[in-house]
Structures are given as C-alpha cells and as structure tokens.
Design an enzyme around this catalytic site. Structure first.
Site, short mmCIF file in Angstrom:
data_model
loop_
_atom_site.label_atom_id
_atom_site.label_comp_id
_atom_site.label_asym_id
_atom_site.label_seq_id
_atom_site.Cartn_x
_atom_site.Cartn_y
_atom_site.Cartn_z
N ARG A 1 -24.48 -34.49 -0.50
CA ARG A 1 -25.34 -35.23 0.44
C ARG A 1 -26.65 -35.59 -0.23
NH1 ARG A 1 -27.17 -34.87 6.36
NH2 ARG A 1 -28.61 -36.62 6.36
N ARG B 1 -23.69 -41.07 5.10
CA ARG B 1 -23.70 -39.77 4.43
C ARG B 1 -22.30 -39.20 4.27
NH1 ARG B 1 -26.42 -38.28 9.93
NH2 ARG B 1 -27.03 -40.38 9.53
N ASP C 1 -22.84 -34.22 7.14
CA ASP C 1 -24.03 -33.85 7.90
C ASP C 1 -23.64 -32.65 8.74
OD1 ASP C 1 -26.64 -34.07 8.93
OD2 ASP C 1 -25.98 -35.31 10.60
N ASP D 1 -25.36 -30.14 11.62
CA ASP D 1 -26.51 -29.90 12.49
C ASP D 1 -26.26 -28.68 13.38
OD1 ASP D 1 -27.98 -32.15 11.68
OD2 ASP D 1 -26.96 -33.43 13.13
#
Length: 159
Positions: free
Chosen positions: A82, A91, A94, A96
């Site tokens: 990344r 990307r 990711d 989160d």
C-alpha cells in the site's frame, strides 16, 4: 478479549487475493476471525473516477488494544504494498478499524467508531450482514437502522 470489527478492501491488482492475504495476516497478528461478511463489490466513495472496490467486514477476537491493532494493520498494508498517494485514491489494500468493543476513542490518529462508518454503504452493508442489531456506540442506532437511513446512493453489490 476485545471484539474488533475491521473493514478490508482494495481496488487494484488481484483484489480477491489481496483480501485473502490480509485475512491471513490479521489472523496471525491481530486475532481469531469469528465472522466474515460476504465480499461486496462497491463503487468508489469520495474519489469516484476509479475502479470498483471489493470490501469485506471481519469480526475479530483480539487480546490487543486498539492502538496496537492500528499499528499492526498499518504494517500489514505497508508490507502488502500500500502506498498512500492521495486521499480516497486507488489502493491494493485498505484495513480500517470500524468498531472496538463498544468503545468510543477520539485520538489524533484513531477515531472509533470509524468517523464515516454511518455514511458509507460499503461499510454498513457488510457490517449489517454479520451484526445487524449491533448498536453504534455514539449514534445509539442499530447498524441495520443506519443502513436503512443512509443517504449514500453508490451501488453496493453482494457477491
């Protein structure tokens, strides 16, 4: 034991393979994955002129604290290639933190619940699939209610 909800996604390269690698690393370094949503194909949010994403929500049991998990997932992203060039840009991966137990964390580098959780169907749809009755600790509404009330009109397709 902490209950952590993570969103994994990407829109570059072999997206399905990236999700599988991320899941393997999360299991090895963060904790046991108890629930996984389906994989969802979702339109890009924020910066819309880019390829669609694949996204998935994971429910993970972890002995780690939120800041430790943040460091690990940022390292996983980095090791997977990344590169953070532009906000909301394309990307490879990711990861989160959406929710951490029922905690509310407001630190400079970490906001839990995730600041945009309730505004993004690509997050709400997979989360509602696995924990529809979970209550958002700030808004005091269930995940399903937030999805039903969402004003996000970008397409989200369960695969």
């Amino acid at each position: 034991m902490n209950k952590v909800y993570l969103l994994i996604g990407g829109n570059m390269g072999d997206m399905a393979a990236s999700l599988a690698i991320a899941k393997k690393e999360i299991t090895k370094r963060v904790g046991r994955i108890n629930l996984s949503s389906s994989i969802y194909k979702t339109a890009a949010w924020g910066l819309e002129n880019q390829p669609d994403f694949l996204n998935q929500v994971l429910a993970v049991d972890s002995d780690l604290q939120a800041q430790e998990i943040l460091k690990i997932i940022l390292d996983i992203e980095c090791r997977m290639g990344r590169i953070r060039e532009m906000k909301n840009g394309p990307r490879l991966i990711d990861i989160d933190i959406l929710l951490f137990n029922e905690d509310i964390i407001d630190e400079e580098n970490l906001k839990i619940p995730h600041s945009f959780l309730h505004r993004r169907n690509f997050t709400l749809a997979p989360l509602a699939e696995i924990v529809p009755n979970m209550v958002h600790p700030v808004l005091k509404k269930s995940i399903m209610q937030l999805l039903q009330e969402s004003q996000d009109r970008l397409p989200v397709q369960r695969l």
